[in-house]
Design a protein around this motif. Sequence first.
Motif, PDB file in Angstrom:
ATOM      1  N   PHE A 135       0.766  -1.263  -0.073  1.00  0.00           N
ATOM      2  CA  PHE A 135      -0.047   0.069  -0.166  1.00  0.00           C
ATOM      3  C   PHE A 135       0.827   1.141  -0.013  1.00  0.00           C
ATOM      4  CE2 PHE A 135      -3.088  -3.157   1.378  1.00  0.00           C
ATOM      5  CZ  PHE A 135      -4.096  -2.677   0.912  1.00  0.00           C
ATOM      6  N   ASN A 136       2.222   1.094   0.386  1.00  0.00           N
ATOM      7  CA  ASN A 136       3.134   2.084   0.275  1.00  0.00           C
ATOM      8  C   ASN A 136       2.407   3.335   1.408  1.00  0.00           C
ATOM      9  OD1 ASN A 136       5.766   2.581  -0.449  1.00  0.00           O
ATOM     10  ND2 ASN A 136       5.012   2.325  -2.623  1.00  0.00           N
ATOM     11  N   VAL A 137       1.723   3.034   2.456  1.00  0.00           N
ATOM     12  CA  VAL A 137       1.061   3.884   3.265  1.00  0.00           C
ATOM     13  C   VAL A 137       0.987   3.149   4.544  1.00  0.00           C
ATOM     14  CG1 VAL A 137      -1.180   3.463   2.649  1.00  0.00           C
ATOM     15  CG2 VAL A 137      -0.741   5.665   3.717  1.00  0.00           C
ATOM     16  N   ILE A 138       0.964   3.808   5.841  1.00  0.00           N
ATOM     17  CA  ILE A 138       0.645   3.065   6.937  1.00  0.00           C
ATOM     18  C   ILE A 138      -0.407   3.720   7.970  1.00  0.00           C
ATOM     19  CG2 ILE A 138       3.218   2.700   7.344  1.00  0.00           C
ATOM     20  CD1 ILE A 138       3.483   5.002   9.041  1.00  0.00           C
ATOM     21  N   THR A 139      -0.688   2.950   8.956  1.00  0.00           N
ATOM     22  CA  THR A 139      -2.100   3.414   9.664  1.00  0.00           C
ATOM     23  C   THR A 139      -1.615   3.975  10.933  1.00  0.00           C
ATOM     24  OG1 THR A 139      -1.957   1.248  10.702  1.00  0.00           O
ATOM     25  CG2 THR A 139      -3.436   1.361   8.781  1.00  0.00           C
ATOM     26  N   ASP A 143       3.773   1.478  12.609  1.00  0.00           N
ATOM     27  CA  ASP A 143       4.244   0.946  11.477  1.00  0.00           C
ATOM     28  C   ASP A 143       5.482   1.383  11.139  1.00  0.00           C
ATOM     29  OD1 ASP A 143       1.917  -0.548  11.698  1.00  0.00           O
ATOM     30  OD2 ASP A 143       0.749   0.788  10.445  1.00  0.00           O
ATOM     31  N   LYS A 144       6.443   2.135  11.800  1.00  0.00           N
ATOM     32  CA  LYS A 144       7.573   2.682  11.290  1.00  0.00           C
ATOM     33  C   LYS A 144       8.479   2.827  12.604  1.00  0.00           C
ATOM     34  CE  LYS A 144       9.176   5.992   7.734  1.00  0.00           C
ATOM     35  NZ  LYS A 144       8.799   6.999   6.777  1.00  0.00           N
ATOM     36  N   ASN A 145       9.666   2.624  12.352  1.00  0.00           N
ATOM     37  CA  ASN A 145      10.624   2.636  13.200  1.00  0.00           C
ATOM     38  C   ASN A 145      11.349   3.929  13.674  1.00  0.00           C
ATOM     39  OD1 ASN A 145      12.243   2.665  10.959  1.00  0.00           O
ATOM     40  ND2 ASN A 145      13.912   1.550  12.065  1.00  0.00           N
ATOM     41  N   PRO A 185      18.846   1.031   9.193  1.00  0.00           N
ATOM     42  CA  PRO A 185      17.683   0.822   8.284  1.00  0.00           C
ATOM     43  C   PRO A 185      16.420   1.695   8.911  1.00  0.00           C
ATOM     44  CG  PRO A 185      18.024  -0.951   9.609  1.00  0.00           C
ATOM     45  CD  PRO A 185      19.232  -0.406   9.985  1.00  0.00           C
ATOM     46  N   THR A 186      15.694   1.991   7.740  1.00  0.00           N
ATOM     47  CA  THR A 186      14.348   2.513   7.927  1.00  0.00           C
ATOM     48  C   THR A 186      13.380   1.116   7.867  1.00  0.00           C
ATOM     49  OG1 THR A 186      14.913   4.772   7.215  1.00  0.00           O
ATOM     50  CG2 THR A 186      12.507   3.769   7.291  1.00  0.00           C
ATOM     51  N   LEU A 187      12.670   1.081   8.688  1.00  0.00           N
ATOM     52  CA  LEU A 187      11.926  -0.296   8.976  1.00  0.00           C
ATOM     53  C   LEU A 187      10.289  -0.060   8.691  1.00  0.00           C
ATOM     54  CD1 LEU A 187      13.521  -2.405  11.718  1.00  0.00           C
ATOM     55  CD2 LEU A 187      13.725  -2.565   8.955  1.00  0.00           C
ATOM     56  N   VAL A 188       9.327  -0.398   7.945  1.00  0.00           N
ATOM     57  CA  VAL A 188       7.993   0.188   7.659  1.00  0.00           C
ATOM     58  C   VAL A 188       7.173  -1.056   7.263  1.00  0.00           C
ATOM     59  CG1 VAL A 188       6.446   1.758   6.619  1.00  0.00           C
ATOM     60  CG2 VAL A 188       9.077   2.195   6.512  1.00  0.00           C
ATOM     61  N   ARG A 189       5.966  -1.094   7.844  1.00  0.00           N
ATOM     62  CA  ARG A 189       4.879  -1.958   7.373  1.00  0.00           C
ATOM     63  C   ARG A 189       4.324  -1.484   6.255  1.00  0.00           C
ATOM     64  NH1 ARG A 189      -0.256  -4.981  10.652  1.00  0.00           N
ATOM     65  NH2 ARG A 189      -0.380  -6.148   9.146  1.00  0.00           N
ATOM     66  N   ASN A 190       4.827  -1.437   5.009  1.00  0.00           N
ATOM     67  CA  ASN A 190       4.009  -0.992   4.042  1.00  0.00           C
ATOM     68  C   ASN A 190       3.139  -1.980   3.398  1.00  0.00           C
ATOM     69  OD1 ASN A 190       5.081   1.705   3.473  1.00  0.00           O
ATOM     70  ND2 ASN A 190       6.922   0.758   2.598  1.00  0.00           N
TER      71      ASN A 190
END
Length: 311
Positions: A135-139, A143-145, A185-190
């Motif tokens: 989705f390239n977007v988080i809620t 969801d991001k570090n 690193p940048t960690l994301v739940r995309n």
Amino acid sequence: MRGLNCRAKRTAVRSVISSANPCIVCLSKTKLNSVSSLLVLETLGAPSADFFFLPATGTRGGILLAWRCDRISLANPIIGTFHVSATVSLGASTTPWWITSVYGPQGMDEKLAFMAELHDLRDMITGRWLLGGDFNVITSCADKNNGNLNPRTMNRFRRFIADHALRDIYLHSRRYTWSNEQSNPTLVRNDRVLCTPSWATINPHHMLRCLATAVSDHCPLVVNCASRNLGKRRFHFERLWPKLDGFLTTVDEAWNSIPPDPDPFRRINSRLKITARRLQSWGRARRATSPFSFKLCAKSSTASTWRKIHV
């Protein structure tokens, strides 16, 4: 996938897909302007596969939605700017449901168009719905570090989920699904999978998990809807048991009921097993025959938690 136009990449992807053996495969960022049956065969390793696809724009984007024809049937494709959707049928006696594979854009204006397209898609289709992908977007901030966030985009995405009463399927064993693969690193739940409550009802055993791969900077997601054997219930020792009458007698009788065995390891293992079983039976029988049962809740003087004591 960061491109499927390389045979070595398709071979690597096939090895990951083969380990999960899915009925449906959704691949995003294929970077392909056209998709052939031979390419799908090289990627999935299944000669009975069929597919729908969204062409890439130059070297950007692209979605491939493929399935095993011998297991499942997909029809009525809807191909948008950011998604590929179709109806899924498991047989003549089952009600079809919708599946959508998405690839969200990165630009802010494009994200608005992406959200609008998903809203319009839901107005076009009815019934059970499963949608997922990048989705390239988080809620939420979780969801991001790091703190590099866009609250407006998050709010729009949460509003889309709420407006259509969607469930964000819980991801087991991993918090983030994408990394920029830097030293810090940048960690994301995309990546995530959403569903309607009606879809979850007909698939009560669904579980979302990740696979490990070196092919992509994203973690592959697997939705498993098969029923699972939860195994035997683990033995749980109750702290109150030693204070009750009959506990020591039950342990003594169980411990000494094992016949002699010359192997000390096998002997201690057998004694522990029989003692655990006898204690479980004794605990159930005591609860069933007890003239009263109550919970005494006492607040600890050193903590804000509550202790529950079962008698």
